[in-house]
Scaffold this motif. Structure first.
Motif, PDB file in Angstrom:
ATOM      1  N   LEU A 136      42.088  39.437  49.634  1.00  0.00           N
ATOM      2  CA  LEU A 136      41.261  40.502  50.203  1.00  0.00           C
ATOM      3  C   LEU A 136      40.039  40.699  49.314  1.00  0.00           C
ATOM      4  N   THR A 137      38.913  41.015  49.913  1.00  0.00           N
ATOM      5  CA  THR A 137      37.719  41.290  49.118  1.00  0.00           C
ATOM      6  C   THR A 137      37.060  42.567  49.616  1.00  0.00           C
ATOM      7  N   THR A 138      36.400  43.250  48.690  1.00  0.00           N
ATOM      8  CA  THR A 138      35.608  44.451  48.967  1.00  0.00           C
ATOM      9  C   THR A 138      34.277  44.234  48.251  1.00  0.00           C
ATOM     10  N   PRO A 139      33.342  45.158  48.380  1.00  0.00           N
ATOM     11  CA  PRO A 139      32.069  44.961  47.670  1.00  0.00           C
ATOM     12  C   PRO A 139      32.218  44.720  46.156  1.00  0.00           C
ATOM     13  N   ARG A 140      33.180  45.361  45.510  1.00  0.00           N
ATOM     14  CA  ARG A 140      33.337  45.206  44.061  1.00  0.00           C
ATOM     15  C   ARG A 140      34.585  44.459  43.637  1.00  0.00           C
ATOM     16  N   LEU A 141      35.541  44.300  44.542  1.00  0.00           N
ATOM     17  CA  LEU A 141      36.873  43.860  44.132  1.00  0.00           C
ATOM     18  C   LEU A 141      37.353  42.627  44.864  1.00  0.00           C
ATOM     19  N   ARG A 142      38.251  41.919  44.195  1.00  0.00           N
ATOM     20  CA  ARG A 142      39.032  40.844  44.801  1.00  0.00           C
ATOM     21  C   ARG A 142      40.492  41.228  44.614  1.00  0.00           C
ATOM     22  N   LEU A 143      41.259  41.174  45.673  1.00  0.00           N
ATOM     23  CA  LEU A 143      42.687  41.459  45.614  1.00  0.00           C
ATOM     24  C   LEU A 143      43.430  40.200  46.015  1.00  0.00           C
ATOM     25  N   ARG A 144      44.433  39.848  45.215  1.00  0.00           N
ATOM     26  CA  ARG A 144      45.266  38.687  45.500  1.00  0.00           C
ATOM     27  C   ARG A 144      46.669  38.974  44.979  1.00  0.00           C
ATOM     28  N   PRO A 145      47.672  38.279  45.507  1.00  0.00           N
ATOM     29  CA  PRO A 145      49.035  38.521  45.031  1.00  0.00           C
ATOM     30  C   PRO A 145      49.159  38.304  43.528  1.00  0.00           C
ATOM     31  N   LEU A 146      50.038  39.083  42.905  1.00  0.00           N
ATOM     32  CA  LEU A 146      50.321  38.905  41.480  1.00  0.00           C
ATOM     33  C   LEU A 146      50.875  37.515  41.216  1.00  0.00           C
ATOM     34  N   VAL A 147      50.533  36.966  40.057  1.00  0.00           N
ATOM     35  CA  VAL A 147      51.056  35.680  39.604  1.00  0.00           C
ATOM     36  C   VAL A 147      51.539  35.854  38.161  1.00  0.00           C
TER      37      VAL A 147
END
Length: 191
Positions: free
Chosen positions: A9-20
């Protein structure tokens, strides 16, 4: 129960991805901070292996299709997590399609709107590709910051569970909120 294949997932400031597993070193200082865990269901981690075990548990939850925990990244650095946990599709003859929103950010990243931005992205994912009908969330009675975030995200207060749990020898009330897919869609149209 399978999750969507695209969990980025992306937003203007952030990237979200599953924990690794490699997130453990970046997460450890915040998960060891008693101020972060103060109003959480978990206690501050006393050793890095606890953080590694947490990530392994979240990976297993994702692989079993019971939820997803996203690393919240800003400029490539981990700021916290946002999760949809307790994913329940059906039980016997009943259909639920619901999950619980959970989150925390490191203290250095509070009051910057990151939790609101990440939470909104995860709700879009939950009510979109994940196909949820309802998301619920709660907070400790005295956690005003969490209450403010939940209200900013547009959740509806549904009640208080009196003395629902004890942490640190103190019984706490638990405030419950929920949001339906149609409520989220109406909120999105207003934006």
């Amino acid at each position: 129960m399978d999750l969507p294949t695209n969990l980025e997932l992306t937003t203007p400031r952030l990237r979200l991805r599953p924990l690794v597993p490699s997130d453990a070193a970046a997460m450890w200082p915040d998960m060891a901070d008693p101020e972060i865990s103060r109003w959480m269901a978990w206690d501050a981690h006393s050793e890095p292996q606890q953080t590694e075990a947490f990530i392994a548990h979240e990976q297993a939850r994702r692989e079993a299709g019971r939820g997803v925990t996203f690393a919240v990244l800003e400029d490539g650095s981990l700021r916290g997590i946002v999760s949809l946990i307790g994913l329940m599709r059906t039980h016997r003859g009943l259909t639920y399609n619901r999950a619980e929103l959970a989150y925390w950010l490191g203290r250095a990243h509070h009051r910057r709107g990151l939790a609101t931005e990440a939470g909104t992205a995860v709700l879009r994912f939950g009510f979109g590709p994940l196909g949820l009908h309802k998301v619920h969330v709660g907070h400790f009675d005295i956690n005003a910051a969490s209450q403010a975030l939940i209200e900013r995200l547009g959740f509806r207060h549904v009640g208080i569970q009196r003395q629902e749990f004890c942490k640190g020898g103190v019984w706490h009330d638990h405030h419950l909120y929920e949001m339906l897919d149609e409520e989220f869609a109406a909120r999105e149209q207003e934006r």
